[in-house]
Design an enzyme around this catalytic site. Sequence first.
Site, PDB file in Angstrom:
ATOM      1  N   HIS A   1       0.845  -1.194   0.000  1.00 42.46           N
ATOM      2  CA  HIS A   1       0.000   0.000   0.000  1.00 42.46           C
ATOM      3  C   HIS A   1       0.879   1.243   0.000  1.00 42.46           C
ATOM      4  O   HIS A   1       1.726   1.417   0.882  1.00 42.46           O
ATOM      5  CB  HIS A   1      -0.901   0.014   1.236  1.00 42.46           C
ATOM      6  CG  HIS A   1      -2.102  -0.863   1.111  1.00 42.46           C
ATOM      7  ND1 HIS A   1      -3.199  -0.746   1.926  1.00 42.46           N
ATOM      8  CD2 HIS A   1      -2.383  -1.870   0.251  1.00 42.46           C
ATOM      9  CE1 HIS A   1      -4.106  -1.646   1.579  1.00 42.46           C
ATOM     10  NE2 HIS A   1      -3.624  -2.342   0.568  1.00 42.46           N
TER      11      HIS A   1
ATOM     12  N   TYR B   1      -8.973   5.335   8.095  1.00 43.84           N
ATOM     13  CA  TYR B   1      -9.122   5.643   9.516  1.00 43.84           C
ATOM     14  C   TYR B   1     -10.152   6.761   9.626  1.00 43.84           C
ATOM     15  O   TYR B   1      -9.929   7.864   9.095  1.00 43.84           O
ATOM     16  CB  TYR B   1      -7.798   6.102  10.118  1.00 43.84           C
ATOM     17  CG  TYR B   1      -6.746   5.031  10.223  1.00 43.84           C
ATOM     18  CD1 TYR B   1      -6.476   4.403  11.437  1.00 43.84           C
ATOM     19  CD2 TYR B   1      -5.996   4.646   9.103  1.00 43.84           C
ATOM     20  CE1 TYR B   1      -5.493   3.430  11.537  1.00 43.84           C
ATOM     21  CE2 TYR B   1      -5.019   3.668   9.197  1.00 43.84           C
ATOM     22  CZ  TYR B   1      -4.772   3.063  10.419  1.00 43.84           C
ATOM     23  OH  TYR B   1      -3.806   2.102  10.520  1.00 43.84           O
TER      24      TYR B   1
ATOM     25  N   PRO C   1      -3.501   0.147  18.886  1.00 41.94           N
ATOM     26  CA  PRO C   1      -3.316  -0.293  17.494  1.00 41.94           C
ATOM     27  C   PRO C   1      -3.555   0.787  16.452  1.00 41.94           C
ATOM     28  O   PRO C   1      -3.337   0.534  15.264  1.00 41.94           O
ATOM     29  CB  PRO C   1      -4.337  -1.424  17.356  1.00 41.94           C
ATOM     30  CG  PRO C   1      -5.395  -1.090  18.365  1.00 41.94           C
ATOM     31  CD  PRO C   1      -4.678  -0.471  19.519  1.00 41.94           C
TER      32      PRO C   1
ATOM     33  N   LYS D   1       1.606  -0.089  15.057  1.00 40.92           N
ATOM     34  CA  LYS D   1       3.010  -0.133  15.455  1.00 40.92           C
ATOM     35  C   LYS D   1       3.396  -1.351  16.292  1.00 40.92           C
ATOM     36  O   LYS D   1       4.585  -1.576  16.529  1.00 40.92           O
ATOM     37  CB  LYS D   1       3.376   1.132  16.253  1.00 40.92           C
ATOM     38  CG  LYS D   1       3.324   2.406  15.443  1.00 40.92           C
ATOM     39  CD  LYS D   1       4.347   2.370  14.323  1.00 40.92           C
ATOM     40  CE  LYS D   1       4.092   3.444  13.302  1.00 40.92           C
ATOM     41  NZ  LYS D   1       4.399   3.040  11.953  1.00 40.92           N
TER      42      LYS D   1
ATOM     43  N   TYR E   1       3.985   6.672   9.851  1.00 42.42           N
ATOM     44  CA  TYR E   1       3.169   5.504   9.536  1.00 42.42           C
ATOM     45  C   TYR E   1       3.973   4.461   8.763  1.00 42.42           C
ATOM     46  O   TYR E   1       3.892   3.260   9.055  1.00 42.42           O
ATOM     47  CB  TYR E   1       1.947   5.928   8.722  1.00 42.42           C
ATOM     48  CG  TYR E   1       0.888   4.855   8.633  1.00 42.42           C
ATOM     49  CD1 TYR E   1      -0.072   4.723   9.634  1.00 42.42           C
ATOM     50  CD2 TYR E   1       0.835   3.973   7.554  1.00 42.42           C
ATOM     51  CE1 TYR E   1      -1.043   3.735   9.563  1.00 42.42           C
ATOM     52  CE2 TYR E   1      -0.128   2.991   7.467  1.00 42.42           C
ATOM     53  CZ  TYR E   1      -1.069   2.870   8.481  1.00 42.42           C
ATOM     54  OH  TYR E   1      -2.032   1.882   8.414  1.00 42.42           O
TER      55      TYR E   1
END
Length: 395
Positions: free
Chosen positions: A72, A201, A293, A297, A385
Site C-alpha cells: 500500500h 481511519y 493499534p 506499530k 506511519y
Amino acid sequence: MKTQVAIIGAGPSGLLLGQLLQKHGINNIIVERRSGEYVLSRIRAGVLEQGTVNLLREAGVSDRMDANGLPHDGFALAFGGRNVRIDLAGLTGGNNVMIYGQTEVTRDLMDARAKSGATTFYEASDVRIHNVDSKHPYVSFVENGETVHLECDYVAGCDGYHGISRQTIPDTIIKTFEREYPFGWLGIISETPPVSDELIYASHQRGFALCSMRSETRSRYYIQVPLDEKVEDWPDEKFWAELKARLPEETAAKMITGPSVEKSIAPLRSFVAEPMQYHRLFLVGDAAHIVPPTGAKGLNLAASDVHTLYQLMLKIYKEGRTDLIERYSDTCLRRVWKAERFSWWMTSAMHKFSDKDDFNSRMQRAELEYYTGSEAGMTVIAENYAGLPYEKLEP
C-alpha cells in the site's frame, strides 16, 4: 543442555530473532509455554512497515509475503465527511507498507525454523530465568514432566506483556509508564472484498472506525466501543449499520457486508518498561512495550527491537565486541518512544472521548485539519506511519 541465545517466547518476535541468528550460525533455542497451534490462532496486526518487510526479506522468509501481501502506497484519514489521502510513497521518497497478517508472518517463521532444524520447546511449563546478572545465565522449564536446565550466554525475553521475562527484572531496577484508554475496539473479519483498496481511519461524532483488510477477499473492520461492551451485544447487522454510520456516505454506499468469521473486543493502552535489559537479559516487543493499534506499530516495534538485538549479537559473536551490550535499551527506547508518541497522537486525534461538543473535540478537528492541510504536516504522518528509520547501536 547448552545454547548461545535462549529465546523465551515463540511469537513472531522470538521466531524472527531465532531465524536471523540461525542464518548467521548463532545457536539459539526457543522456549514457549503455549502450543504452536495456540500461537498461530492469535489474530493480530496486519500492517507491516517498510523496515519490517525488509527484515523479513533479510531473514529469508518473505516468499509468501511478497507473493500474497498487498503493498500500500497510502491510506486515508476520514473526518468531516471527507477522505484525505496520505501519500506514503510520495511523501517518504518511496516507502510504503505491506498488508500481510501477523498469523501468516508467524506461520512463515515457524516453517522456516522447522526446515532449519533449530530447537523449539512448545508447551513448556514453569519457565524461569536465572543468573542473568552473571556470566552464566540459564533458563529452567518443565518438559514432559522433567526439569530442563538450558545454559546460555544471553536471554531474549520475547514472551509478551504477561511473560516471565520482565518480571525477572527487580522492582528496584525497572520503571513502567502506562496509559489506559476509556474505550476498546470491536473488530470483525468477514469473507468480503474490502470497501477500499487502502486503509481508512475514520473520526466521527459517533466514534472511531477503521476499514482494513487481510486480502483482496477478506476484510478486517473495527469500531470504537465502550470498555463494558460485550461481543454478544453486537450481532453482525448491528455492527455493519454502526460502521456505515461512521464512514463518509460514498464509502458506506460501496460496502459489501456478510457474516463475520471472527469477532472480538480489545482494550487500548500504552505501556513502556525501562530499562529494556538487565545484564544479560534483553526484553523484546510486548514484554517491554504496548501501543494502541491506531498507529499500526505493535508488531513493527517488536521487529525493530529484534533488529537491534540481532545486530548486537552479530557484534558479539562475529566481531568479539561486548562493549555495546549496555546500549541495547537506550537504542531501542529512542524508537519506542517515537512510536508511542505517534500511536498516542493517532488515538487522541481520531477517537471520541466525550459525548459533548467540547474543547477537546474542537482540538481534535483542528489537529486533523492542521496536519492534513499542508505537505509538511502530511509528511510527518507519512514518515511515522511507513516507519521511522531503525536506530543504530553506534553513531
